[in-house]
Every structure is written in structure tokens, then in C-alpha cells.
Design an enzyme around this catalytic site. Sequence first.
Site, PDB file in Angstrom:
ATOM      1  NE  ARG A 126      -4.191  -7.225   6.397  1.00 56.36           N
ATOM      2  CZ  ARG A 126      -2.676  -6.605   6.517  1.00 56.36           C
ATOM      3  NH1 ARG A 126      -1.996  -7.254   7.079  1.00 56.36           N
ATOM      4  NH2 ARG A 126      -2.971  -5.114   5.911  1.00 56.36           N
ATOM      5  CD  GLU A 145      -2.998  -1.148   0.757  1.00 54.77           C
ATOM      6  OE1 GLU A 145      -2.490  -1.230  -0.521  1.00 54.77           O
ATOM      7  OE2 GLU A 145      -2.116  -1.580   2.520  1.00 54.77           O
ATOM      8  CG  ASN A 147      -1.872  -5.307   1.623  1.00 53.74           C
ATOM      9  OD1 ASN A 147      -1.340  -4.449   1.944  1.00 53.74           O
ATOM     10  ND2 ASN A 147      -2.832  -5.355   2.381  1.00 53.74           N
ATOM     11  CB  SER A 152       2.109  -8.589   8.429  1.00 52.55           C
ATOM     12  OG  SER A 152       1.850  -7.236   8.611  1.00 52.55           O
ATOM     13  CE  LYS A 307      -1.518   2.216  -1.111  1.00 51.33           C
ATOM     14  NZ  LYS A 307      -0.141   0.862  -0.992  1.00 51.33           N
ATOM     15  CE  LYS A 366      -5.042   5.108  -0.573  1.00 54.88           C
ATOM     16  NZ  LYS A 366      -5.339   4.021   0.392  1.00 54.88           N
ATOM     17  CD  GLU A 370       1.701  -1.346  -0.807  1.00 56.96           C
ATOM     18  OE1 GLU A 370       1.392  -1.943   0.544  1.00 56.96           O
ATOM     19  OE2 GLU A 370       0.747  -1.441  -1.829  1.00 56.96           O
ATOM     20  N   GLY A 371       3.502  -0.253   3.645  1.00 65.58           N
ATOM     21  CA  GLY A 371       4.222  -0.216   4.702  1.00 65.58           C
ATOM     22  C   GLY A 371       3.576   0.909   5.615  1.00 65.58           C
ATOM     23  NE  ARG A 452      -4.350  -3.350  10.191  1.00 64.94           N
ATOM     24  CZ  ARG A 452      -4.267  -3.198   8.131  1.00 64.94           C
ATOM     25  NH1 ARG A 452      -2.734  -2.778   8.353  1.00 64.94           N
ATOM     26  NH2 ARG A 452      -4.904  -2.963   7.149  1.00 64.94           N
TER      27      ARG A 452
HETATM   28  P1  ADP Z   1      -0.057   1.189   2.923  1.00 71.40           P
HETATM   29  O1  ADP Z   1       0.309  -0.023   2.234  1.00 71.40           O
HETATM   30  O2  ADP Z   1       0.684   2.024   3.750  1.00 71.40           O
HETATM   31  O3  ADP Z   1      -0.745   0.300   3.822  1.00 71.40           O
HETATM   32  P2  ADP Z   1      -3.241   2.143   2.638  1.00 71.40           P
HETATM   33  O4  ADP Z   1      -3.548   2.486   1.289  1.00 71.40           O
HETATM   34  O5  ADP Z   1      -3.054   0.465   3.278  1.00 71.40           O
HETATM   35  O6  ADP Z   1      -1.277   2.422   2.192  1.00 71.40           O
HETATM   36  O7  ADP Z   1      -2.891   3.039   4.037  1.00 71.40           O
HETATM   37  C1  ADP Z   1      -2.539   3.237   5.018  1.00 71.40           C
HETATM   38  C2  ADP Z   1      -3.989   3.631   5.826  1.00 71.40           C
HETATM   39  O8  ADP Z   1      -4.055   4.716   5.594  1.00 71.40           O
HETATM   40  C3  ADP Z   1      -4.575   3.082   6.030  1.00 71.40           C
HETATM   41  O9  ADP Z   1      -4.244   1.339   6.701  1.00 71.40           O
HETATM   42  C4  ADP Z   1      -5.653   3.833   6.236  1.00 71.40           C
HETATM   43  O10 ADP Z   1      -5.770   4.124   7.726  1.00 71.40           O
HETATM   44  C5  ADP Z   1      -5.464   4.737   5.878  1.00 71.40           C
HETATM   45  N1  ADP Z   1      -5.904   4.821   4.901  1.00 71.40           N
HETATM   46  C6  ADP Z   1      -5.523   4.635   3.176  1.00 71.40           C
HETATM   47  N2  ADP Z   1      -6.905   5.377   2.662  1.00 71.40           N
HETATM   48  C7  ADP Z   1      -7.513   5.564   3.120  1.00 71.40           C
HETATM   49  C8  ADP Z   1      -8.961   5.902   3.185  1.00 71.40           C
HETATM   50  N3  ADP Z   1      -9.022   6.039   1.352  1.00 71.40           N
HETATM   51  N4  ADP Z   1      -9.301   6.679   3.047  1.00 71.40           N
HETATM   52  C9  ADP Z   1      -9.406   6.445   4.937  1.00 71.40           C
HETATM   53  N5  ADP Z   1      -7.812   6.480   5.068  1.00 71.40           N
HETATM   54  C10 ADP Z   1      -7.237   6.093   4.507  1.00 71.40           C
HETATM   55 MG    MG Z   2      -2.522  -0.912   4.164  1.00 68.93          MG
END
Ligand code: ADP
Ligand code: MG
Length: 476
Positions: A126, A145, A147, A152, A307, A366, A370-371, A452
Site C-alpha cells: 500500500r 511511504e 508499506n 492493512s 524508510k 523518521k 512501522e505501525g 484515512r
Molecule cells: P509508519 O510506518 O509508522 O506508518 P509513516 O511514514 O507512514 O510511518 O508515518 C506515520 C504517520 O505520520 C503518517 O500516517 C502521517 O500521518 C504522518 N507523516 C509521516 N510522514 C509525514 C510527512 N512527511 N509529512 C506529514 N506527515 C507525515
Molecule cells: Mg504509514
Amino acid sequence: MASRIPDEVMIDAALIKELAGVAKDTALLQGVLMRTKESPNSSELVTYAPFTLFPSPVPKSVFLQALSVQTHFNTLVDKISQDIDFLQEALASTIEVDDFTARLFKIHQQILKEGRSQSIVLGLNRSDYMLDQREDQTSSLKQIEINTIAASFGGLSSQTPEVHKHILKVAGRLEESQRILDNNPAAGLARGLAKAWELYGSERAVVMFLVEEVQRNIFDHRYIESELWKRNIPTVRKRFDDVYKTGSLDPDKRLFVDGKEVAVVYFRNGYMPQNYTNEQCWDVRLMMERSQAVKCPDIGTHLAGTKKVQQVLARPGVLERFFPDQPQAVQQMRETFAGLYTLDMGPEGDKTVAMALAEPNRFVLKPQREGGGNNIYGSEIVKVLREVRGSTERTAYILMDKINPAPIQNYLLRRDSPLVISNCLSELGVFGAYVRQGAHMVMNECVGHLLRTKSSEHADGGVAAGVAVLDNPLLV
Ligand code: ADP
Ligand code: MG
């Protein structure tokens, strides 16, 4: 920006209360379900999965852009997963300091040494995006990102369109109701699983869902399981511990768990360190990886979703390495990339540190996790970077431009939460499914979407983390 729902509706407390009641019942009727905190491993007590009262507006062009780039991202992930040198180089600094990635990498190395025992690869991923608000009020699609493991909500998001269609009708918005898109990622993900199972070629063999100890989101899985059973493909649900106790490889490396041959291992667990509660979990991961079962994902594909790899992909010339003859595909993917910056030791990483310290609110820091709930924002970035800037510890992180979507007003419906209007941000996910056999791509599809939405007070966190809720795009 206002919601597309007229203000007089949004602020009519009596009407909103009535609609929220209807919406919750409709979610229950449609099977938008989750187990409760009190009984996470039994279905004696279930509730609706949290969702928005209204769908959120998403520009049509951006939505279509996200769908149309998905098959390229499928191909990209698949190519990375096979590129031993690339993974080694990209992750070299990360595995020095990040134990979890290092352990995954070690399994990868061992499999390479032994030789892969299965040439069928199944990818169910995803790709997540936010819409960055430009100064001229238009928005651009920016990837958060990809996944590549345990992505899910393909199941529940197949059910949410009916809820919003219904609630818009009840709210007297028939025209909008008719514009809610149908969506069925569950069927598409199951198609990928079914194809891999078929190619494996044993009617008695099962698709094994590797599941977590705590299974609140089981209904999301059940939709996919049920699609498989419709095709007479047997599925089982097993935890690491079950596989440890009853799993083994036969001399041909066929995987047997609890007496049944496993054709496909579908990981809905194993994506974060906490999932590996003891050494036995790692033994089990290695055993499954070595087996003839099709792994979704295999270890290379899991690593392709880190990442750090995402950051390296954004460097000039890297996408071209994977798509030497497809400049258009490269351009389509690159258009969705936000700024991503290395924190490797050296002048480039130093520059990243200085940039982040100067304007922390422009970035997200970051780690390789994940999660949800792991990212670092604002003043915390300063704190963390000051601590790690002089040591290799900093290479466990990457830095990313912060995406700033336009907030939209909505009501987030969640059990035991007050019914209040919130400023919300949405994140669009696009599901990809592909199957490769040896050098031949047998299937490569975009199989649906997920929207979401969360209150803009929360920087981070998904639905499972209790922050975001399920939503549907209303194309505008
Ligand atoms: P995870 O693998 O924990 O899901 P993500 O990279 O998807 O990590 O980041 C988790 C959440 O943080 C995202 O769903 C989003 O809401 C927020 N987020 C992540 N990266 C950004 C970004 N570059 N700008 C704004 N919000 C972000
Ligand atoms: Mg994410």
C-alpha cells in the site's frame, strides 16, 4: 477549507447526532467492525471500526494520479527486492545502528547464501500519500511511504463506501451519495494470494495468515480469508508461537504447520521489533523464509519497504537504475516524492542536520519503524538531533519534508469519544498486488484505495494506533 457538506448541516447539533447514530448502525450492518480493547481476541464483543461521519473531498486528478502510478511502484518494489547490491549499499549505514533492520538483513544474507527455494513472489503493498497544499491552493500528491508488509484495511475499506453512500442519502445529499466510489481491495488482494497459491500448485496446501497475538483488527483479515474460501482455497491463522511449536520443513523445504502444507505465508505480523517477542520468533521467520512457501513479502521485499530505501530512491539517478528505458514511469514516480535527506555520516548528512535544526517545523524525522507513532516532529527533532548529531546513531533516521494538507472539517466517530467537529487531515492509500514467477510478471495491478483521516492535532499514527479513522474520498 470548508467541508463540501454545507455549514448549516455541519453545525446542526441535533441533525449531526441523529446522523451519527444512523452511521454507526450502518457501519455495523455493513461489517465495518473491530474487536474491542476489553476482548481483543474474542468476537463476543465487537464494535464499529472508527470512521468519519462524512466522506472527505479529494481532487479527482490527484486521486487518479495515485491510482495510475501504482503498477510502477509495484514493479519498483519488486526490482529492489531482487537487487542484492542495491539493498546492501542502501542499508549499509542503517544496519550498523538499527538492530531490527540488521536482523532482517542477516536473514536476507543467509537466504542468498543458501539460494532462494521459491521463484514465485507475491507482493501486496500500500502506497500512502498526503496532498500537499500549494500556495495557489491546488494540491500535489506526495508519497508518505510504501508499506510492503502487513499493509492493512483492504478488508474494511471494501465495506465503508456503503456507509457513506447511505449517510449522505439520509442527510439529503443524494448527488454526493452517488459519487462515492465503489472499492474492493479485499477482492484484489485475495486475487494475488489466489494466484500465488495456484502457481504453488498443491490443492491441499493452505494460505497461512501469520497473525499478531492481539487481534482487534481480525475482521479486516476475514474479508480476505472469505474471498479465498469462495475460491475453495483453504486458509489458516497462526501466530509465531504456533509455527514454532508445530512447524517444520521437509527435506524439500516444503513448509508444514500443524500437519498442513503451507503454499503462501501472508504476513500480517512481523513488521516491528515488538512482534518478535523472543528468539523463537526470529527462528520461525528464518524457517519460513528458507521454505518453499511463497512469502508475502519475502525478506528482500520487506527490506525494500524500509524508510532508508525510500530516502535513497529519491536521490538523483536511482529510479533510472531500475527503469533505464522508461523515463515516463520514472517521472510519474518522482513527481510524488517529497524531499528526503540522508543522515549518513559525512558532509551531506551534516548539512541535513543543520537544515533540520534551523527549521524543525518543516520536517519529519523518521526511524526505521512501522505501525505509526514513531516519527519525530518539531522541537523533538531538535532534541533528538542534538543528542545524536555527532555519532553514527543518527544514521538510524532519515529526514523528510513535512507535508501540509489543507484541513477539512469532519466528525470522527469512535466508540466512547464525544461527538465534536474536528479539523482533519487525510491520507490516501493505494493498494498494489503483483505476482512474479521467475522473470515473468504474472499479475501487476492496482486493486483499490483507502482514505484515512485524523484530527490535525495528531502528527502521527494510523487507525490501528487509535488516531486515524476510516474514510472515503468524495472526488471533486
Ligand atoms: P509508519 O510506518 O509508522 O506508518 P509513516 O511514514 O507512514 O510511518 O508515518 C506515520 C504517520 O505520520 C503518517 O500516517 C502521517 O500521518 C504522518 N507523516 C509521516 N510522514 C509525514 C510527512 N512527511 N509529512 C506529514 N506527515 C507525515
Ligand atoms: Mg504509514
